[in-house]
Design a protein around this motif. Structure first.
Motif, short mmCIF file in Angstrom:
data_model
loop_
_atom_site.label_atom_id
_atom_site.label_comp_id
_atom_site.label_asym_id
_atom_site.label_seq_id
_atom_site.Cartn_x
_atom_site.Cartn_y
_atom_site.Cartn_z
N GLY A 11 0.66 -1.09 0.02
CA GLY A 11 0.01 -0.05 -0.09
C GLY A 11 0.86 1.38 0.04
N HIS A 12 2.03 1.24 0.81
CA HIS A 12 2.86 2.65 0.85
C HIS A 12 3.46 2.65 -0.41
N GLY A 18 1.48 3.86 -3.18
CA GLY A 18 1.13 5.22 -3.28
C GLY A 18 2.19 6.08 -3.82
N ASN A 19 3.47 5.54 -3.42
CA ASN A 19 4.89 6.20 -3.84
C ASN A 19 4.93 6.13 -5.45
N ALA A 51 2.67 6.37 -7.67
CA ALA A 51 1.41 6.62 -8.14
C ALA A 51 1.54 7.64 -9.32
N PHE A 56 -0.95 12.95 -5.13
CA PHE A 56 0.03 11.77 -4.85
C PHE A 56 1.22 12.32 -4.14
N ASP A 57 1.91 13.24 -4.52
CA ASP A 57 2.89 13.71 -3.92
C ASP A 57 3.07 15.10 -3.44
#
Length: 312
Positions: free
Chosen positions: A228-229, A232-233, A235, A306-307
């Motif tokens: 999951g982490h 996300g990074n 994305a 996202f960032d």
């Protein structure tokens, strides 16, 4: 965040302006005399002159461009040469099938491709990873129209599970509406799934090699939380390729609607090209271009979500 969004909005304005001018110039850049092509071999000089007057070819380019831009600001895309109906009216009649096919294809492709790419990256060099990569290569290799005809032969003609062609409005029921979209969705989403899956795998592999991921695993964090982490990074590249895939989707809609006889904007554009109906060609291409620019604008804005570093 608001400043970032405003900058992206301002950057989209000149892009749309350039696209509008290029789309309008199609009428002038087309080889040959459009009036002679539309009139045919049997047209008299008077008929050709009338067609030139209707198209505005008897006026200077800048004058006609100013008229076109003025009409565009009021929402007027011109009038069809052959049907004598407003282009906006024809687009409104055909936009539902195209929106339905594009939306279903996007949602299906993302729902299938991201889990496949994630699984492939998590099980890198394993059998499942190699299978996903083989499927991706096949997805890139098979043309949309070839896959479309193959699906028609198998599921519509041989098994008779789904209708061959056409479109059923959503107002007539979800079942018939979805039944007409399954085959074109499958044929159109193949390239899209392959593209997103490969980028998801590559991006996730890069993130999984970072030190903080190894530290999380060493501390006993579960696989789901680690993925999951990491996802996300990863994305931002995935969101980028989704935006690029929209361009493939717009081009694929034209071919797919022709193969499956779907009365959408793609079919309208093909018919207009065959008949040299330039106002329709300009209107549909301008709509596609504007949609592509706006979708990429939304993708750019999603980067800030996202960032958080991009906001600054």
């Amino acid at each position: 965040m608001i400043t970032f969004i405003l900058r992206r909005l301002m950057a989209a304005v000149p892009v749309l302006a350039v696209v509008t001018i290029l789309v309008f110039s199609l009428l002038y850049f087309a080889p040959g005399d459009p009036a002679t092509i539309i009139g045919g071999d049997l047209a008299t000089p008077e008929e050709i002159a009338r067609i030139r007057s209707v198209l505005g070819l008897d006026q200077p380019f800048l004058v006609r461009l100013a008229i076109f831009l003025g009409q565009l600001l009021t929402g007027d895309l011109g009038t069809s040469i052959f049907s004598n109906l407003p282009v906006t009216h024809l687009i409104a009649q055909r936009i539902e099938p195209t929106l339905a096919l594009a939306t279903v294809t996007i949602l299906f492709s993302i729902a299938v491709a991201i889990p496949l790419g994630t699984l492939s990256a998590w099980k890198a060099e394993a059998l499942i990873d190699r299978l996903v990569m083989v499927v991706s290569v096949l997805g890139f290799s098979i043309p949309v129209f070839v896959l479309g005809y193959g699906l028609i032969w198998l599921f519509a003609i041989k098994l008779q599970w789904l209708p061959v062609q056409g479109y059923t409005p959503l107002s007539q029921g979800v079942g018939p509406w979805l039944a007409n979209l399954v085959l074109p969705m499958l044929s159109l989403s193949t390239v899209y799934i392959a593209l997103i899956a490969r980028i998801t795998r590559a991006s996730l592999l890069e993130v999984l090699a970072q030190d903080y991921v190894r530290t999380a695993k060493a501390k006993g964090l579960g696989d789901r939380k680690v993925l999951g982490h990491a996802l996300g990074n990863a994305a931002v590249p995935i969101a980028t390729i989704v935006g690029i895939g929209i361009a493939l989707l717009i081009g694929g809609v034209v071919v797919t609607e022709t193969v499956f006889a779907i009365p959408g904007l793609g079919r309208l554009l093909v018919d207009a090209i065959l008949r040299r109906d330039y106002p329709i060609i300009q209107g549909v291409i301008l709509l596609f271009a504007a949609a592509y620019v706006l979708i990429n604008l939304m993708i750019d804005i999603s980067y800030a979500v996202f960032d958080p570093r991009i906001r600054y």
